[in-house]
Enzyme design. Structure first.
Site, PDB file in Angstrom:
ATOM      1  N   GLY A   1       0.817  -1.199   0.000  1.00  0.00           N
ATOM      2  CA  GLY A   1       0.000   0.000   0.000  1.00  0.00           C
ATOM      3  C   GLY A   1       0.842   1.236   0.000  1.00  0.00           C
TER       4      GLY A   1
ATOM      5  N   SER B   1       5.708  -5.858   6.793  1.00  0.00           N
ATOM      6  CA  SER B   1       4.319  -5.419   6.924  1.00  0.00           C
ATOM      7  C   SER B   1       3.961  -4.652   5.664  1.00  0.00           C
ATOM      8  CB  SER B   1       4.164  -4.479   8.116  1.00  0.00           C
ATOM      9  OG  SER B   1       4.710  -3.197   7.823  1.00  0.00           O
ATOM     10  N   ASP B   2       2.695  -4.550   5.370  1.00  0.00           N
ATOM     11  CA  ASP B   2       2.267  -3.578   4.375  1.00  0.00           C
ATOM     12  C   ASP B   2       2.560  -2.191   4.974  1.00  0.00           C
ATOM     13  OD1 ASP B   2       1.141  -2.299   2.198  1.00  0.00           O
ATOM     14  OD2 ASP B   2      -0.492  -3.741   2.042  1.00  0.00           O
ATOM     15  N   CYS B   3       2.499  -1.162   4.121  1.00  0.00           N
ATOM     16  CA  CYS B   3       3.027   0.119   4.591  1.00  0.00           C
ATOM     17  C   CYS B   3       2.145   0.766   5.645  1.00  0.00           C
ATOM     18  CB  CYS B   3       3.261   1.034   3.403  1.00  0.00           C
ATOM     19  SG  CYS B   3       4.616   0.367   2.427  1.00  0.00           S
TER      20      CYS B   3
END
Ligand SMILES: *[C@@H]1O[C@H](CO)[C@@H](O)[C@H](O)[C@H]1NC(C)=O
Ligand SMILES: *[C@@H]1O[C@H](CO)[C@@H](O)[C@H](O)[C@H]1NC(C)=O
Ligand SMILES: *[C@@H]1O[C@H](CO)[C@@H](O)[C@H](O)[C@H]1NC(C)=O
Ligand SMILES: *[C@@H]1O[C@H](CO)[C@@H](O)[C@H](O)[C@H]1NC(C)=O
Length: 774
Positions: A2, A295-297
């Site tokens: 993201g 992690s996703d952002c």
């Protein structure tokens, strides 16, 4: 993956700009690396195992240095000669500058831009997917070796199952089938990482690192105010086992992926990045994942800020590190990690474990072996980027993905000699950047469909018809006039990134705004049945066009990438015979009555819930999964010679269990690997191209159960291959059928079971029956 929230981006922008400017003035011929000077440090000793080298480096870091390494922008540790590293780079369908690690604004300003993944998937051709991965690995090294990248970790592929047609990021995925998505994941990752297409993974070296994302059950951006950051996906064990997780299992086990990204959403209450069961037990344990988990952002921040799952920032840091996550896209751990340690919420070992995983990847990439120029992959130069073979492959991918949905009375192909004038109409007809979808980098070439068609017809005019895909401002009169004055009409309609993208799901499934009315009025005014080309990632309900006899042909071209305009023109003029098949079900508009937040795959007739994807959906469709026409006729049948199913009975000591619904079945795990091996058999399909044109043709093998009760899918894709056949040529295509893998289904508790009794193996209209009885 993201993007950070707009607020964060805006705040960071001025500082980022300065950093970038400085970097560019300082672009050196050499990329960043460690261990250049003679060193006695164990972490520089190439003879030692990677784990030992990574452990040695980690042991030399102070607490502050350690914590500084746990964000996607990891600073240099100058005293140890460790340069800065940027974990975030993107390469969804070609090396892109959408992340932070790759800079395509130096001497290299473009990279090969393949079709958006959903179109490439439609080729049903794993060999093509592998070669695209290979090109990405090569171009990534070319860019890196040219000093224009600060990292080689790419956050692709996106392998969430395309569960709901409204999903804005469905375009990034290989579609709705878990087997196909898993195959895409495995071969793409192997290509990017520099592995062979199949067989054992025999090297831990990485040409570039790929990342299976977003783990797991992530496929909603923003639906009626429910955002991906806040969404808690309620997922059954059964759906997790046979839909949401299989692509990730395959990405790790078959692809040997070196990265995993955990998603924003929660699954059954637990944020995926904080789920020990998912990251450590399932991925690292059950699947033997060997790599790093990002992690996703800003997905760590939201565990506290949005979800309130963690009471304090330090708790969020502890939750993710203890779950097994290694690096945070964003600065949250860098900000709160030291205090989390001081408060005793994380231990030194929690931190060191993450760091060992991270440095092991950088070492596997060869970045601690001295100047990469003199190492494996060091000779890949800038001239590899955008080279002709790569661009040819981008064209082939677009050609082989394009799906012919309707072709009445031979409306297509067009003949160059007969078309004296053409009116090209529609908001998607003359925009080259629209062809790229999202997560793209600057392409090597830009050619719009209109420009490509001008190469075939001298008298070509373009009329946009409306402002953009949203089509809320139109000039239908001008379009109608152009249509009535030309011999032929080609309409370019569909969606664009304002309609479907990250953070934007659709609310409707029809063509947006006044598009339908524009198409119908143009079709009425045209001299001959018109050709409708749809550019979009997610499916659209074009029932009106299917049923309108004045619309002679419908072509779906996804977002076809840098060579897409050319490929479309070649298909329309019969220089390429279309053979793509839809990788997703096209649902009617009424499907929007189903809440996007309902994660259940299986239908629930008692409440009218129709289920999802061809495996479980019980409603009407516009077009089915696997649908696609060709300019040739093909036939398939099972060849008795070569197809040798063994006896499906006689596995000793195996106990059958009966479900509440009365189905009797056997547990696959209990059967054991040896029995499973014994049951494997070849199925041979004779496929013939009856002409008139040569063509590439995907052969799809399905398993069908006698009924779809008790949670069984209606059918399941169990194999697929793409074969090129000349007109009137026939070929035998062999599949290996493994009943343990292909006849099994997930029981309610997620266990894999095989039902006692009939199963049907199916290709086209031909099928044969096999009865399983232990
Ligand atoms: C890995 O296996 C492939 C295929 O058998 C072979 O070509 C390659 O040389 C092997 N690589 C290493 C590093 O052993
Ligand atoms: C072309 O398409 C892109 C991507 O959808 C969009 O951002 C841009 O505004 C369009 N350009 C024009 C001139 O319409
Ligand atoms: C068209 O739609 C866009 C996007 O929803 C909106 O910003 C714009 O104001 C609309 N224009 C008109 C004339 O309705
Ligand atoms: C459906 O098929 C299963 C598996 O063959 C069988 O056990 C079951 O009796 C069938 N149920 C119905 C309602 O036909």
């Amino acid at each position: 993956m993201g993007r950070r929230t707009h607020v964060v981006l805006a705040a960071a922008a001025p500082a980022l700009l300065l950093v970038l400017l400085r970097l560019h003035m300082a672009v050196a011929a050499d990329p960043p690396f460690s261990c250049g000077a003679p060193s006695s440090a164990a972490f520089c000793d190439r003879r030692l195992p990677i784990e030992q080298r990574a452990g040695d480096l980690v042991s030399k870091l102070t607490l502050e240095e350690k914590i500084s390494q746990l964000g996607d922008e990891s600073p240099a540790v100058d005293r140890l000669g460790v340069p800065a590293y940027k974990w975030w780079s993107e390469a969804l369908h070609g090396v892109a500058n959408a992340g932070r690690g790759v800079h395509l604004d130096g001497p290299l300003r473009a990279a090969t831009s393949f079709p958006q993944v959903i179109l490439t998937a439609a080729s049903f051709n794993p060999h093509l997917w592998y070669r695209i991965g290979q090109v990405i690995g090569t171009e990534a090294r070319g860019v890196y070796n040219n000093g224009q990248a600060e990292g080689l970790t790419f956050w692709a592929p996106n392998i969430n199952v395309f569960r709901d047609p409204r999903w804005g990021r469905g375009q990034e995925t290989p579609g709705e089938d878990p087997t196909m998505t898993g195959k895409y994941a495995a071969v793409f990752v192997r290509g990017v990482q520099g592995y062979a297409i199949s067989g054992a993974i025999n090297s831990s070296d990485l040409e570039a690192s790929a990342c299976c994302k977003h783990f797991t059950a992530y496929d909603l951006e923003n639906w009626k105010g429910v955002t991906r950051f806040a969404f808690d996906a309620k997922v059954t064990e059964q759906d997790l086992a046979d839909t949401y997780n299989p692509p990730f299992k395959s990405c790790v086990e078959d692809g040997g992926a070196s990265g995993i990204m955990c998603s924003y959403n929660r699954v059954n209450g637990v944020p995926t990045c904080a789920d020990h069961n998912l990251l450590s037990k399932t991925a690292r344990g059950d699947w033997s994942f060997n790599g790093y988990i990002t992690s996703d952002c800003d997905a760590v921040a939201i565990i506290h800020d949005v979800q309130g799952y963690a009471k304090a920032p330090e708790d969020a840091v502890a939750d993710v590190l203890k779950a097994g996550m290694d690096v945070n896209c964003g600065g949250y751990i860098q900000t709160h990690g030291v205090s989390a340690y001081q408060q005793g919420k994380i231990t030194g070992e929690d931190i060191d474990r993450a760091l060992r995983n991270l440095f092991a990847i950088r070492m596997r990439l060869g970045l601690f072996n001295g100047n990469p120029k003199y190492n494996r992959y060091g000779n890949i130069r800038a001239d590899q980027v955008c080279k002709k073979e790569h661009q040819d492959l981008a064209l082939q991918a677009a050609q082989d993905g394009i799906v012919l949905l309707k072709n009445d009375a031979g409306a297509l192909p067009l003949s160059k000699s007969k078309v004296s004038s053409v009116a090209v109409i529609g908001p998607n007809g003359n925009n080259a950047s629209l062809l790229l979808g999202n997560y793209f980098g600057p392409p090597c070439i830009s050619v719009t469909p209109f420009q490509a068609l001008q190469g075939y017809v001298k008298d070509a005019t373009f009329v946009q018809g409306c402002n953009a895909a949203v089509c809320n401002v139109s000039n239908i009169g001008e379009a109608v006039h152009a249509a009535s004055s030309a011999d032929y009409v080609v309409l370019f309609m569909g969606l664009d990134q304002n309609q479907e993208r990250e953070e934007v799901d659709r609310l409707e499934l029809g063509l947006p705004g006044m598009q339908e009315s524009l198409v119908n009025k143009v079709a009425d005014a045209a001299k001959k049945p018109v050709i409708l080309v749809l550019l979009c990632g997610g499916p659209v309900d074009v029932t009106f066009a299917k049923n309108n006899p004045k619309i002679g042909a419908i072509v779906w071209a996804g977002y076809p990438g840098q060579a897409g305009g050319i490929a479309i023109a070649q298909v329309l003029f019969g220089e390429h015979n279309p053979g793509g098949r839809l990788p997703v079900t096209w649902y009617p508009k009424e499907f929007t009555a189903v809440p996007m937040t309902d994660m259940r795959m299986r239908a629930d007739p008692s409440t009218g819930y129709p289920g999802r994807t061809y495996r479980f959906y019980k409603g009407k469709t516009v077009y089915n999964f696997g649908y696609g026409l060709s300019y040739s006729k093909y036939s398939h049948r099972f060849a008795s010679e070569g197809t040798k199913p063994p006896s499906m009975s006689g596995i000793e000591g195996l106990k059958a269990t009966a479900s509440a619904a009365g189905t009797v079945s056997y547990d696959v795990e209990e059967m054991g690997a040896e029995a499973c091996d014994r049951l494997r058999f070849p199925a041979v399909v004779r496929v013939q191209n009856h002409g008139p044109m040569d063509g590439r043709h995907p052969v799809l093998l399905f398993l069908r159960w006698p009924n779809a009760t008790d949670g069984r899918p209606a059918s399941q894709l169990i194999g697929f291959q793409s074969v090129h056949l000349r007109a009137d040529e026939a070929a035998h295509v062999e599949f290996e059928v493994s009943p343990c893998k292909h006849f099994s289904r997930a029981a309610e508790d997620g266990r894999k079971v095989i039902d006692q009794g009939s199963h049907f193996v199916k290709v086209g209209d031909d099928e044969f029956e096999l009865s399983f009885m232990a």
